[in-house]
Design an enzyme around this catalytic site. Structure first.
Site, short mmCIF file in Angstrom:
data_model
loop_
_atom_site.label_atom_id
_atom_site.label_comp_id
_atom_site.label_asym_id
_atom_site.label_seq_id
_atom_site.Cartn_x
_atom_site.Cartn_y
_atom_site.Cartn_z
N LYS A 22 0.99 -1.24 0.01
CA LYS A 22 -0.07 0.22 -0.04
C LYS A 22 0.95 1.25 -0.05
CE LYS A 22 -1.71 1.72 3.99
NZ LYS A 22 -1.28 3.29 3.85
N ASN A 23 1.87 1.08 0.90
CA ASN A 23 2.80 2.51 0.87
C ASN A 23 3.73 2.56 -0.14
OD1 ASN A 23 1.02 3.16 3.16
ND2 ASN A 23 2.82 2.63 4.73
N CYS A 116 -5.64 12.53 11.49
CA CYS A 116 -6.25 11.22 11.41
C CYS A 116 -6.45 10.66 12.54
CB CYS A 116 -5.47 10.34 10.31
SG CYS A 116 -3.93 9.75 10.94
N ARG A 121 -1.07 14.73 12.24
CA ARG A 121 -0.48 14.54 10.84
C ARG A 121 -0.04 15.89 10.04
NH1 ARG A 121 -1.37 9.02 9.64
NH2 ARG A 121 0.17 9.45 8.04
N ASP A 305 4.36 0.95 11.91
CA ASP A 305 2.98 0.16 11.28
C ASP A 305 2.94 -1.02 11.76
OD1 ASP A 305 3.32 2.03 8.12
OD2 ASP A 305 2.59 2.77 9.88
N ARG A 397 -8.53 -0.54 3.94
CA ARG A 397 -7.58 0.82 3.28
C ARG A 397 -6.22 0.05 2.94
NH1 ARG A 397 -6.08 4.73 6.97
NH2 ARG A 397 -4.70 5.01 5.22
C1 EPZ Z 1 3.92 7.10 5.96
O1 EPZ Z 1 3.10 8.09 6.48
C2 EPZ Z 1 3.15 6.01 6.01
N1 EPZ Z 1 1.97 6.17 5.17
C3 EPZ Z 1 2.70 5.46 7.47
O2 EPZ Z 1 1.85 4.31 7.10
C4 EPZ Z 1 3.95 5.36 8.08
O3 EPZ Z 1 3.32 5.00 9.45
C5 EPZ Z 1 4.83 6.45 8.02
O4 EPZ Z 1 5.20 7.14 6.67
C6 EPZ Z 1 5.81 6.32 8.73
O5 EPZ Z 1 6.62 5.22 8.37
C7 EPZ Z 1 2.05 6.02 3.72
O6 EPZ Z 1 3.24 5.91 3.09
C8 EPZ Z 1 1.00 6.37 2.69
P1 EPZ Z 1 5.83 10.55 8.04
P2 EPZ Z 1 3.79 9.82 6.46
O7 EPZ Z 1 5.78 11.97 7.30
O8 EPZ Z 1 4.38 9.73 5.08
C9 EPZ Z 1 5.74 13.96 11.28
C10 EPZ Z 1 0.00 2.81 7.50
O9 EPZ Z 1 -0.47 2.59 8.60
N2 EPZ Z 1 5.77 15.01 10.13
O10 EPZ Z 1 7.08 9.72 8.09
O11 EPZ Z 1 2.61 10.56 6.76
C11 EPZ Z 1 4.52 13.04 11.55
O12 EPZ Z 1 3.64 13.91 12.15
C12 EPZ Z 1 0.51 4.26 7.43
O13 EPZ Z 1 0.38 2.34 6.45
C13 EPZ Z 1 5.64 16.17 10.55
O14 EPZ Z 1 5.84 16.78 11.46
O15 EPZ Z 1 4.72 9.79 7.72
C14 EPZ Z 1 5.11 12.09 12.10
O16 EPZ Z 1 5.01 12.17 13.37
C15 EPZ Z 1 0.23 5.11 8.89
N3 EPZ Z 1 5.50 17.33 9.41
C16 EPZ Z 1 6.63 11.73 11.53
O17 EPZ Z 1 6.75 13.02 11.16
C17 EPZ Z 1 5.54 16.65 8.08
O18 EPZ Z 1 5.36 17.55 7.25
C18 EPZ Z 1 6.74 10.69 10.48
O19 EPZ Z 1 5.40 10.96 9.64
C19 EPZ Z 1 5.51 15.37 7.74
C20 EPZ Z 1 5.64 14.60 9.04
#
Ligand code: EPZ
Length: 438
Positions: A22-23, A116, A121, A305, A397
């Site tokens: 998915k990711n 979410c 997020r 995850d 999802r």
């Molecule tokens: C991706 O989400 C994945 N989703 C998530 O999988 C996964 O948990 C996550 O990466 C971490 O590995 C997809 O790929 C579609 P991040 P993403 O940006 O990109 C903070 C699942 O269950 N952050 O690496 O949103 C954020 O709040 C889903 O399959 C900021 O502060 O994750 C988090 O605390 C859930 N500002 C941390 O960084 C930003 O602009 C990591 O988030 C972006 C992120």
């Protein structure tokens, strides 16, 4: 509404080929926008999040069609550059389309992807990266409007190795004149997958998998073919299921190197694990042991995850295991529902302590989010009696028919229309045989 009905107590035995990631597929589908042509995405998983991406692509004027397990995307006649609120609400990670639309159209608009179940997020790093490339971004009334007459290569330093921000920066940089360097890039395997697909389209992206990714933009891109990698989190989920229930399973179609933090933890818990290149075998004899603290971290650390599934696997273990969730603020919402099944989980902020109990009992529980919902199913597989898991839209999802996969391994699990409570206080099963309400 549908629910999963699970009769716990079965050992799991057999082999599974793991679904496409998915990711991995979501940024690939966004990347198809970068060229005016047709792309073929093979091993594309049938998921609600893929359906949401297809809806966005079609809204933008692209054509999509399935050909067996492959999704064909033709972006030749793309004629829009905004993603409406309804489609954004369907999948908050649609923000990944921002960079690609900007690179293709010079402007993009989408409603602010709210938080979410896992927390607020934020997307500040996404927007900072696009601004660094020259985009003007106006945030007004819940809508993001981005314009970039010209995108210019630059150096982008991410405060955190954000997966989504890395992907958006790479996609936008494909439309920038010159070579962009992204520092502190996320190292998840899905980044390397995006790089592979973009390079198959004629892009020049290097370094994915490491902390510095470079993108030489403004190249003439063309349609490409890509086979989606196996979903490492789905694989982790099914390994945790077998570890918890006991049995022997072999999973194929997934890069086991990406699974190593999870397989190492299951080995420590007492499982036998043999990893090949694209397959992994796990044998679990009986009660698992508690393990050293599970601290989630960006790749190659323990994947956030997989935290809920690992928690579910250890609910009946001997001893207590500490979990520290370092990525998301609110990723223990499944703990409350697991406690309804007799689990002993104490949560304090980012820390959760799971103390193994002798047994779990079936209950009616509700999915709180995608991976938390999977954890409820894993608990139901272990519980004595019947468990009903509702609000399956979360699970759907990210998992291609989870019940079909688990049934292939011998689980007693089925999907049916959610039972309605009857006046007699019994649960009316779909087959009409009432049973005393629990
Ligand atoms: C991706 O989400 C994945 N989703 C998530 O999988 C996964 O948990 C996550 O990466 C971490 O590995 C997809 O790929 C579609 P991040 P993403 O940006 O990109 C903070 C699942 O269950 N952050 O690496 O949103 C954020 O709040 C889903 O399959 C900021 O502060 O994750 C988090 O605390 C859930 N500002 C941390 O960084 C930003 O602009 C990591 O988030 C972006 C992120």
């Amino acid at each position: 509404m549908q629910e999963l009905v699970i009769e716990g107590g079965c050992r799991l035995q057999g082999e599974l080929t793991i679904q496409g990631s998915k990711n991995g597929v979501l940024p690939v589908l966004a990347a198809t926008i970068l060229c005016a042509g047709e792309c073929r995405v093979e091993n594309c998983p049938r998921l609600r999040d893929v359906d949401a991406s297809i809806a966005i692509l079609r809204h933008l004027g692209c054509c999509t069609r399935w050909e067996g397990g492959a999704l064909l995307v033709d972006t030749t006649h793309m004629d829009k550059n905004e993603v409406p609120d309804a489609l954004m609400r369907e999948m908050r990670s649609s923000v990944i389309f921002l960079g690609a639309i900007l690179a293709r159209q010079g402007e993009a608009a989408l409603s602010y992807p709210g938080g979410c179940e896992l927390g607020p997020r934020p997307i500040d790093m996404h927007l900072a990266a696009l601004r660094a490339l020259g985009a003007e971004i106006e945030e007004r009334g819940g809508t993001l409007r981005c314009r970039a007459r010209v995108l210019t290569a630059t150096e982008i330093v991410l405060p955190l190795p954000s997966v989504g921000a890395t992907e958006n920066a790479i996609l936008a940089a494909c439309g920038a004149e010159g070579t962009t360097a992204i520092y502190n890039a996320a190292r998840e395997p899905e980044i390397a997958e995006l790089q592979d697909f973009l390079n198959a389209m004629g892009a020049q992206v290097c370094g994915a998998g490491g902390s510095i990714v470079t993108v030489t933009g403004k190249r003439a891109l063309h349609g490409g073919t890509h086979r989606v990698i196996g979903d490492r989190i789905a694989a982790a989920t099914y390994l945790c299921a077998a570890a918890a229930c006991g049995g022997e399973v072999r999973l194929s179609g997934v890069d086991c190197r990406a699974l190593s933090p999870v397989t190492a933890a299951l080995y420590e818990a007492g499982c036998a694990v043999e990893s090949g290149v694209e397959d992994v075998f796990l044998r679990s004899g009986g009660r698992l042991r508690a393990i050293h603290p599970v601290r989630t971290a960006p790749y190659p650390g323990f994947p956030t995850d997989a935290q809920p599934a690992m928690m579910a696997a250890l609910l009946r273990s001997a001893g207590s295991t500490v979990f520290v969730e370092n990525i998301f603020e609110n990723r223990y919402r499944h703990a409350g529902e697991l406690s309804r099944m007799g689990a002993d989980i104490r949560v304090a902020g980012r820390v959760a302590v799971v103390s193994g109990v002798p047994s779990l009992h079936g209950a009616s529980v509700k999915c709180t989010d995608l991976r938390g919902g999977a954890a409820l199913v894993l608990a139901g597989l272990q519980a004595e009696g019947t468990t009903r898991v509702s609000q399956l839209e979360h699970i759907d999802r990210g998992y291609e028919s989870m019940e079909r996969e688990l049934a292939l391994l011998g689980a007693r699990i089925g999907r049916r229309e959610e039972t309605q409570w009857q006046e007699r206080g019994t649960i009316e099963d779909a087959d009409g045989e009432g049973t005393p309400s629990s």
